[in-house]
Design a protein around this motif. Structure first.
Motif, PDB file in Angstrom:
ATOM      1  N   LEU A  55      77.834  11.260  75.141  1.00 23.35           N
ATOM      2  CA  LEU A  55      78.065  12.099  73.960  1.00 23.35           C
ATOM      3  C   LEU A  55      76.916  11.947  72.955  1.00 23.35           C
ATOM      4  O   LEU A  55      76.478  12.927  72.355  1.00 23.35           O
ATOM      5  CB  LEU A  55      79.410  11.735  73.305  1.00 23.35           C
ATOM      6  CG  LEU A  55      80.649  12.150  74.112  1.00 23.35           C
ATOM      7  CD1 LEU A  55      81.917  11.646  73.445  1.00 23.35           C
ATOM      8  CD2 LEU A  55      80.711  13.669  74.242  1.00 23.35           C
ATOM      9  N   ILE A  56      76.422  10.723  72.803  1.00 21.41           N
ATOM     10  CA  ILE A  56      75.286  10.515  71.886  1.00 21.41           C
ATOM     11  C   ILE A  56      74.034  11.213  72.434  1.00 21.41           C
ATOM     12  O   ILE A  56      73.261  11.807  71.682  1.00 21.41           O
ATOM     13  CB  ILE A  56      75.022   9.008  71.683  1.00 21.41           C
ATOM     14  CG1 ILE A  56      76.184   8.369  70.918  1.00 21.41           C
ATOM     15  CG2 ILE A  56      73.713   8.768  70.942  1.00 21.41           C
ATOM     16  CD1 ILE A  56      76.375   8.876  69.509  1.00 21.41           C
ATOM     17  N   LEU A  62      71.161  18.196  71.116  1.00 23.33           N
ATOM     18  CA  LEU A  62      71.537  19.283  70.198  1.00 23.33           C
ATOM     19  C   LEU A  62      70.672  19.253  68.942  1.00 23.33           C
ATOM     20  O   LEU A  62      70.167  20.284  68.481  1.00 23.33           O
ATOM     21  CB  LEU A  62      73.016  19.148  69.832  1.00 23.33           C
ATOM     22  CG  LEU A  62      73.565  20.177  68.861  1.00 23.33           C
ATOM     23  CD1 LEU A  62      73.701  21.528  69.559  1.00 23.33           C
ATOM     24  CD2 LEU A  62      74.915  19.745  68.309  1.00 23.33           C
ATOM     25  N   LEU A  63      70.490  18.053  68.380  1.00 23.03           N
ATOM     26  CA  LEU A  63      69.686  17.935  67.158  1.00 23.03           C
ATOM     27  C   LEU A  63      68.221  18.277  67.431  1.00 23.03           C
ATOM     28  O   LEU A  63      67.525  18.785  66.551  1.00 23.03           O
ATOM     29  CB  LEU A  63      69.811  16.519  66.579  1.00 23.03           C
ATOM     30  CG  LEU A  63      71.182  16.208  65.987  1.00 23.03           C
ATOM     31  CD1 LEU A  63      71.297  14.738  65.612  1.00 23.03           C
ATOM     32  CD2 LEU A  63      71.452  17.073  64.768  1.00 23.03           C
ATOM     33  N   GLY A  67      66.420  21.343  65.404  1.00 22.32           N
ATOM     34  CA  GLY A  67      65.220  21.071  64.622  1.00 22.32           C
ATOM     35  C   GLY A  67      63.994  21.817  65.087  1.00 22.32           C
ATOM     36  O   GLY A  67      62.924  21.636  64.516  1.00 22.32           O
ATOM     37  N   LEU A  68      64.137  22.665  66.109  1.00 23.45           N
ATOM     38  CA  LEU A  68      62.969  23.416  66.570  1.00 23.45           C
ATOM     39  C   LEU A  68      62.520  24.411  65.501  1.00 23.45           C
ATOM     40  O   LEU A  68      63.356  24.978  64.800  1.00 23.45           O
ATOM     41  CB  LEU A  68      63.312  24.195  67.842  1.00 23.45           C
ATOM     42  CG  LEU A  68      63.240  23.429  69.156  1.00 23.45           C
ATOM     43  CD1 LEU A  68      63.639  24.365  70.294  1.00 23.45           C
ATOM     44  CD2 LEU A  68      61.836  22.916  69.408  1.00 23.45           C
TER      45      LEU A  68
ATOM     46  N   ILE B  12      64.283  13.507  64.841  1.00 18.03           N
ATOM     47  CA  ILE B  12      65.719  13.234  64.667  1.00 18.03           C
ATOM     48  C   ILE B  12      66.357  12.841  66.005  1.00 18.03           C
ATOM     49  O   ILE B  12      67.121  11.868  66.066  1.00 18.03           O
ATOM     50  CB  ILE B  12      66.437  14.469  64.074  1.00 18.03           C
ATOM     51  CG1 ILE B  12      65.926  14.764  62.664  1.00 18.03           C
ATOM     52  CG2 ILE B  12      67.944  14.240  64.032  1.00 18.03           C
ATOM     53  CD1 ILE B  12      66.417  16.079  62.093  1.00 18.03           C
ATOM     54  N   SER B  13      66.036  13.565  67.065  1.00 18.14           N
ATOM     55  CA  SER B  13      66.681  13.251  68.353  1.00 18.14           C
ATOM     56  C   SER B  13      66.251  11.870  68.843  1.00 18.14           C
ATOM     57  O   SER B  13      67.062  11.117  69.380  1.00 18.14           O
ATOM     58  CB  SER B  13      66.385  14.329  69.398  1.00 18.14           C
ATOM     59  OG  SER B  13      65.045  14.295  69.766  1.00 18.14           O
ATOM     60  N   ALA B  14      64.969  11.516  68.606  1.00 18.35           N
ATOM     61  CA  ALA B  14      64.518  10.170  68.978  1.00 18.35           C
ATOM     62  C   ALA B  14      65.248   9.114  68.149  1.00 18.35           C
ATOM     63  O   ALA B  14      65.720   8.102  68.675  1.00 18.35           O
ATOM     64  CB  ALA B  14      63.008  10.046  68.763  1.00 18.35           C
TER      65      ALA B  14
END
Lengths: 86, 181
Positions: A55-56, A62-63, A67-68, B12-14
């Motif tokens: 899930l993480i 997703l984030l 953020g693209l 952020i994903s990192a």
């Protein structure tokens, strides 16, 4: 792999496996633990342990997408392996 | 593009993956090992004698293995983000996403394992519900603080390698601009 490299790996493997084997060889406790761990509930507990990480991972992906930059601002380097262009 | 870095998502994903990994290590070291609480199967198999302790230890070890994997993946993504000029190198964004990762992991793990399945609790025994709720509250607090930091970091557009401080002109030197493109 040359001969010295192979010897090094054998030595490292021995160091890794040796102490636990000496500390607890195939003793009754180890057998009971192995049987219990690999019992009927193994897959259930494995899924339980993995699901929060999945899930993480999904949240992280997703984030990344959120953020693209907008399409008109995106550079040709988006989606390209870093360092591919020099 | 160097002075208009906008791809916050890569950082952020990192940070979220790294935060989940580092938070998992904090959990494993402090709660599992030092305090001897929060073992993976402590409701099903209370660690009160050698065999049950070793079984719990196995599952705790597997938890640490996944935690390590999340940390490695997060580090890889951070390294990749640092090579892209369109990714703003913002401390607020990174710290915020680390907090989001740690907090979100606590929330997910707490809701599934403590409340939904009940396979373990933070501190089994009397008052375990209070500890479980405190764990969730700590997770929610981390997500809230992290979210605020990430929002504040949206104003940061300086890519990695650009000079910081009062003397910094806010742009890369001409030679570095060539490199960043």
């Amino acid at each position: 792999m040359d001969r010295h490299g192979a010897q090094l790996w054998v030595l490292l493997g021995g160091l890794l496996v040796g102490p636990p084997a000496v500390a607890c060889p195939d003793c009754p406790t180890a057998r009971v633990v192995r049987t219990s761990v690999l019992g009927d509930d193994f897959w259930t507990y494995l899924v339980t342990a993995v699901v929060p990480f999945l899930l993480i991972g999904a949240l992280s992906a997703l984030l990344y997408r959120i953020g693209l930059p907008p399409r008109e601002v995106a550079t040709p380097r988006d989606g390209e392996e870093p360092g591919a262009r020099t | 593009m160097a002075d208009g870095a906008r791809h916050h998502g890569a950082l952020i994903s990192a940070g979220v993956l790294l935060g989940a990994g580092l938070g998992g290590f904090a959990d494993g070291i402090l709660l599992h090992q030092i305090l001897q609480w929060h073992s993976m199967l402590s409701t099903q198999l209370p660690p009160t004698e050698l065999v049950s302790m070793k079984i719990n230890m196995f599952w705790d070890g597997l938890f640490h293995a996944f935690t390590w994997l999340a940390t490695v993946l997060g580090l890889g993504l951070l390294w990749r983000a640092g090579q892209r000029p369109e990714v703003p190198w913002s401390t607020r964004t990174l710290v915020g996403s680390l907090a989001i990762g740690w907090g979100a992991f606590n929330l997910v793990e707490g809701l599934i394992d403590h409340h939904l399945l009940g396979i373990h609790h933070v501190r089994p025994g009397e008052g375990q519900l209070a500890w479980d709720l405190g764990f969730l509250a700590f997770g929610a607090l981390l997500v809230g603080v992290g979210w605020g930091l990430v929002r504040a970091g949206r104003r940061d557009t300086r890519p990695r390698g650009m000079a910081v401080g009062p003397g910094a002109p806010g742009r890369l030197a001409p030679g570095l601009q060539q490199v960043s493109r």
